[in-house]
Motif scaffolding. Structure first.
Motif: not given
Ligand code: SRM
Ligand code: FAD
Ligand code: SF4
Ligand code: FES
Lengths: 124, 864
Positions: B606-608, B834, B836, B840, B842
């Motif tokens: 996951y990108c942040k 996880w 969706d 992404q 979570r």
């Protein structure tokens, strides 16, 4: 590969070499499908092996093998503990009892070092 | 004064028979034993359940892993107390012969005590007995529910009929079992008995937010059943329906008064065994306590009033048997104020919560952002608190309850009692002798005198006052009061690291530096005791790293590191890790961005964008960390130390290079500083910012050290903080050149590293530094201590020995084994789930109910 030593009531499963665990540290072993947190605590030059469930009941994550080990002073003297890496709840390594809530206890497993290997005992 | 013996007691010892072995029965037995010599009467307990008393309040934790032991009493324990146990249901009482029938056994009594509790009320609906329908009262009920849930497919649905306290409790339990859960309530809102419409609404939003379906205003008309007699759903009076594979009825409780009724004792119109203030029923030889008893027209469905009755009944009975002097103990009703944690949502209601008092006024605060709701009911003149409701945040429950019980006139505007305090504002003054623990009715005076009597931790306070041993909800308050009290007594202002080191961090730093210790074993041997702990090990590791800049995962250092340092990544709530490569000054090339993106795609991360101007990749499995870093290093990245107590980021604005207002090149300076101080292990994390002009877009003044450009050079600020207690940084020096500011910063940082306490940010360090900013200037600018050369050399050593920790980790092939999930298998943790979200991953939301009843330590984890 698992090797099994036999004894009347306990099946001993080899999980790793003693040297695979740094003094004071823990590893996680998969034993009979269960995640077992195995710790090597060195105190005054002697090694002790403890094994408890890897699941942290306070956070519901499988992380206890990554906790820091240590000692604490109880009424009956020095005892060993591990603190969860997530919210730092501590558990007695011998009894599995939560130091924050005596009603809560982790599963504990028989554990020993023998012949340079670490073994976990399962009741049969 | 002894009362004449009211009973013709048998020549042998008097016999007390207790029907029911629930929580109140158990408390009664304990009270009998505590109030009288065991040798002077015989006690027999009749239990219909297959076990003796257990903690029904925490029934739901029976679904936790590991499963806690809820037993309050065991046959062995009772044997030790000289209490006989008969298992079976009592079916009739012969009051003339004073006998009780239990199956085939007939027990004689001198005194009979009914502690039969309640039964769950099941509305008389067609189909209510279908397979798959349950109630929620006993451990056996829970075992049956579990067995049924386990036999269902994973997508199965569980529905709870009843949206009161116990219904929500049951809904949490169904969630724990993995069922898709719904709650159906007849009233237009949840918890109609305790909450008003607004409070019910706040609770509803919280509960829906947990993925539990809430259906209010629904009258169930029928349980739908298939051909095999299994429940398939519920039909409602409005014609709608809800599919269900499992149904739990929780539509209220009714006192179990059938024994009393059939033997002619007086019972209430709507149930309950009538008792007087001494807990005696209409037959002087029969007592009743707990949920089955009706006192002054009321039946109590909570354990605390039952405990009070148990105490009174024991005293009355011993008096009546002539064993104890006359007792003044009376049960005169109980306050129904409650504070509960339901599904992780805190709910409190006290006093006249619904505003039934004539002329009552209210102030309320409904916060739809935090989903909290607070209401105070005030007297007509607005001067006294009569009651109130709290949903979502019950921090002030104890104080408010106290105000309502004591009727103290208010000295502050009532709304200030429910508005959250501004950061830094003083807390509401606690009322004298405030109620701390409502379960065990323990007030602050009792806690304080226990502290004065030697209690030094929460565990011993629990033992000697009983506070915190019920629902556990008051433990944080107990902890807070203990701290305050110790401070007041002039104790524990000790700055010792922990029980293993009788030194502050600063003292220990000095000792390690002077003696030249290189390892934990040497330090422990020379200065500590025991085998250390989670507090001192990372502190010593950090000192060793500050002094020697050794690779932190060398075998002698690795077991000391806190988990983030131990795996050079930040642990996340589900045990996976986040990865943050360093992006100095927030500047990154397109190739760099693409490389990060590719790593994220390859490993499913996951990108942040973080608040520190870089990119966080979350959800990494521990086993993948080395491979992730192999790719990142190949693309030119290095560790960002997001996991370490060390330099995090030097935030920058675009500055003079691009910005029409900029007067200096803030980006280049930020990069220079970040590369200079990267990897510096310190007492806490270090953050910095560099702004290209006074508009301050890099927020430099909220950082540990910050620079703001002027036409004349750089202004250097130190000791700022965002976070918990925000603080603006103070101006240390003005108009500096880059080289001059670097000299000052080298010294400032090293002085802080040497002298600060464990986990003390520069802001608090500076606040506590005697002499303050002036003293700091004297030390690092005028060299009044003569240590500047030493500080400069220490920083040179750090810079000269810096190496990228992740590069070091990858070249340490033996050490890489530590990143495996299991020491003896290539498997991974299959419990990590996880879902969706917005394209992404979570972490799958934890059923909050899984954690029900477990109270995190106050501020636990806040030290990362
Ligand atoms: C990722 C990030 C949030 C985000 O998504 O933007 C973040 C995430 C965390 N912060 Fe933060 N903070 C982040 C920027 C901030 C900022 C803003 C900033 O740096 O500009 C602040 C306020 C500024 C400050 O520190 O003064 C901030 C104040 C805190 C605090 C409170 C510090 C204090 O002195 O009161 C903590 C708790 C602590 O350190 O004790 C904390 C702790 C944490 C921890 C380590 C909490 C934890 O124990 O797990 C989080 C780690 C998550 C992870 O593993 O990735 N975080 N945190 C930011 C990372 C920045 C970076 O690139 O390194
Ligand atoms: C899920 C759940 C959560 C709860 N949460 C809270 C809470 O947070 N706070 C709170 O204050 N209260 C709570 N309660 C209520 C609390 O558990 C009760 O108030 C308390 O248990 C009452 O104790 P008691 O001894 O009167 O009855 P019980 O504990 O019900 O005990 C009565 C016993 O008598 C037995 N019995 C009945 N008739 C006979 C007979 N004829 N012969 C033999 N045995 C008989 C019953 O089988 C039972 O074992 C909760 C209850 C439940 C079910
Ligand atoms: S601080 Fe703001 S205004 Fe000043 S240079 Fe930076 S971006 Fe421009
Ligand atoms: S309030 Fe429940 S234990 Fe104290």
């Amino acid at each position: 590969m698992t090797l099994t030593l036999s004894s009347p009531s306990t099946a001993w499963v080899r999980v790793c070499k003693l040297d695979d665990i740094l003094p004071g540290a823990g590893v996680c072993a998969l034993v009979d499908g269960a995640q077992v947190a195995v710790f090597r605590v060195t105190y005054r030059g002697a090694d002790r092996i403890f094994a408890v469930g890897n699941h942290d009941p306070y956070t519901s994550a499988n992380v206890l093998s990554r906790g820091l080990t240590g000692s604490y002073t109880a009424v009956d003297g020095l005892r060993f503990k591990v603190a969860s890496p997530l919210l730092k709840h501590a558990f007695d390594l011998e009894t599995g009892v939560s130091l924050d809530d005596p009603a809560l206890r982790l599963p504990v497993y028989a554990a020993r070092a023998k012949g340079g290997d670490v073994w976990i005992g399962l009741a049969v | 004064m002894f009362q004449p013996n009211r009973f013709a007691v048998s020549p042998v010892l008097p016999q007390v028979v207790v029907v029911g072995s629930g929580m109140v029965s158990h408390r009664f037995v304990e009270q009998l034993r505590a109030q009288a010599d065991a040798a002077c009467l015989r006690v027999t307990v009749v239990s219909e359940e297959s076990r003796l008393a257990y903690d029904r309040v925490h029934l739901s934790s029976h679904f936790d892993q590991p499963r806690p032991d809820l037993a309050l009493a065991t046959p062995a324990g009772y044997a030790e107390l000289g209490v006989d146990v008969v298992f079976g249901r009592a079916t009739s009482i012969n009051r003339t012969a004073r006998t009780l029938q239990v199956g085939d056994t007939e027990l004689s009594y001198d005194v009979l005590v009914l502690a039969t509790g309640s039964f769950p009320f099941v509305p008389p609906l067609p189909g209510k007995d279908a397979a798959g329908c349950f109630v929620y009262r006993t451990l056996d009920d829970l075992d049956a529910i579990r067995a049924a849930a386990e036999a269902l497919p994973t997508s199965a649905t569980g529905v709870v009929v009843g949206g009161g306290l116990l219904g929500l409790e049951a809904a949490g339990a169904l969630g724990k079992l993995g069922l898709k859960t719904h709650v159906v309530e007849f009233a237009p809102q949840l918890m109609p008995a305790q909450l008003d419409a607004e409070g019910g609404g706040a609770l509803r939003r919280k509960i829906e937010g947990m993925g539990i379906g809430v259906h209010t205003g629904k009258a169930t008309s029928e349980v739908q059943v298939d051909g095999a007699g299994r429940v398939t759903g519920l039909a409602f009076a409005d014609g709608s329906s809800l599919p269900a594979d499992l149904v739990v009825f929780s539509a209220g409780i009714r006192p179990r008064d059938e024994l009393a009724r059939s033997s002619g004792l007086s019972v209430g119109e709507r149930g309950g065994i009538a008792i007087d203030d001494r807990c005696v029923t209409s037959d002087p030889a029969v007592y009743a306590v707990g949920e089955c008893a009706l006192h002054d027209g009321r039946v109590y469905g909570l354990v605390a009033p039952g405990y009070s009755m148990a105490k009174v009944a024991a005293a009355s009975l011993l008096t009546d048997l002539g064993l104890n002097p006359a007792s003044e103990a009376r049960f005169t009703g109980a306050d129904l104020s409650t504070k509960l944690k339901l599904l992780g949502v805190e709910v409190g209601s006290f006093g006249d919560a619904r505003g039934a008092t004539p002329g009552a006024r209210t102030v309320s605060l409904s916060d739809n952002v935090r989903n909290t709701y607070s209401k105070l009911v005030l007297s007509e003149d607005g001067l006294r608190v009569l009651g109130g409701l709290l949903v979502g945040d019950t921090a002030r429950y104890g104080d408010l309850l106290d105000l309502s019980l004591s009727g103290t006139p208010l000295t502050v505007p009532p709304e200030t009692l429910i508005v959250p305090p501004l950061p830094g504002a003083t807390e509401m003054p606690a009322t004298a002798n405030a109620l701390i623990c409502s379960c065990e009715n323990v007030r602050s005076e009792a806690v304080c005198s226990a502290v004065a009597g030697g209690a030094r931790d929460v565990a011993s306070l629990k033992k000697c006052t009983g506070a915190g041993t019920g629902c556990g909800g008051c433990v944080p308050q107990l902890h807070g009061l203990l701290q305050t009290e110790l401070r007041r007594l002039g104790e524990t202002v000790s700055n010792h690291l922990c029980e293993h080191y009788p030194h502050s961090r600063q003292e220990l730093f000095g000792l390690i530096r002077v003696k030249g210790w290189q390892s934990w074993d040497e330090v422990l041997e020379a200065h500590g005791s025991g085998s250390g702990c989670e507090v001192c090990k990372p502190a010593v590791a950090s000192i060793l790293a500050s002094l020697h800049n050794d690779y932190v995962l060398k075998p002698q250092h690795a077991p000391l590191q806190d988990t983030n340092d131990a795996f050079l990544a930040n642990i996340q709530k589900n045990g996976t890790y986040s990865v943050m490569p360093r992006i100095p000054g927030g500047e990154v090339t397109p190739e760099g961005l693409i490389a990060i993106g590719e790593v994220a795609r390859k490993f499913g991360l996951y990108c942040k964008i973080t608040g520190g101007q870089r990119i966080d990749l979350l959800g990494a499995q521990r086993d993948d960390l080395p491979a992730i870093w192999t790719d990142l290093i190949a693309a030119g990245f290095e560790s960002g130390h997001a996991y370490g107590k060390s330099l995090r980021t030097v935030k920058s604005c675009v500055g003079q290079t691009w910005c029409r207002y900029g007067v200096q090149d803030s980006t280049s300076l930020a990069i220079r500083l970040e590369l200079r101080y990267r990897g510096l292990r310190s007492p806490h994390k270090l953050k910095s910012g560099v702004s290209g002009c006074t508009r301050e877009c890099a927020e430099a003044r909220s950082k540990d050290f910050g620079l703001i450009a002027t036409e004349k050079g750089w202004n250097l600020y130190v000791g700022g903080n965002g976070g918990v207690t925000p603080k603006h940084a103070l101006l240390l020096a003005e108009g500096l050149s880059e080289d001059a500011l670097i000299t000052l910063l080298d010294r400032f940082l090293m002085f802080y590293v040497r002298t600060a306490d464990r986990l003390q940010r520069t802001s608090t360090w500076l606040e506590n530094l005697e002499g303050g900013l002036e003293y700091l200037r004297a030390v690092i600018m005028d060299d009044t201590l003569g240590i500047c050369a030493d500080l400069d050399a220490a920083m040179q050593h750090h810079i000269g020995t810096y190496e990228d920790e992740w590069a070091a980790a990858l070249s340490d092939t033996a050490g890489l084994a530590r990143f495996r999930t299991f020491i003896n298998s290539d498997a991974r943790d299959n419990a990590i789930e996880w879902v969706d979200e917005r394209g992404q991953i979570r972490p799958a939301p934890l059923q909050p109910a899984l954690l029900h009843g477990l109270v995190p330590l106050p501020m636990a984890g806040g030290d990362d």
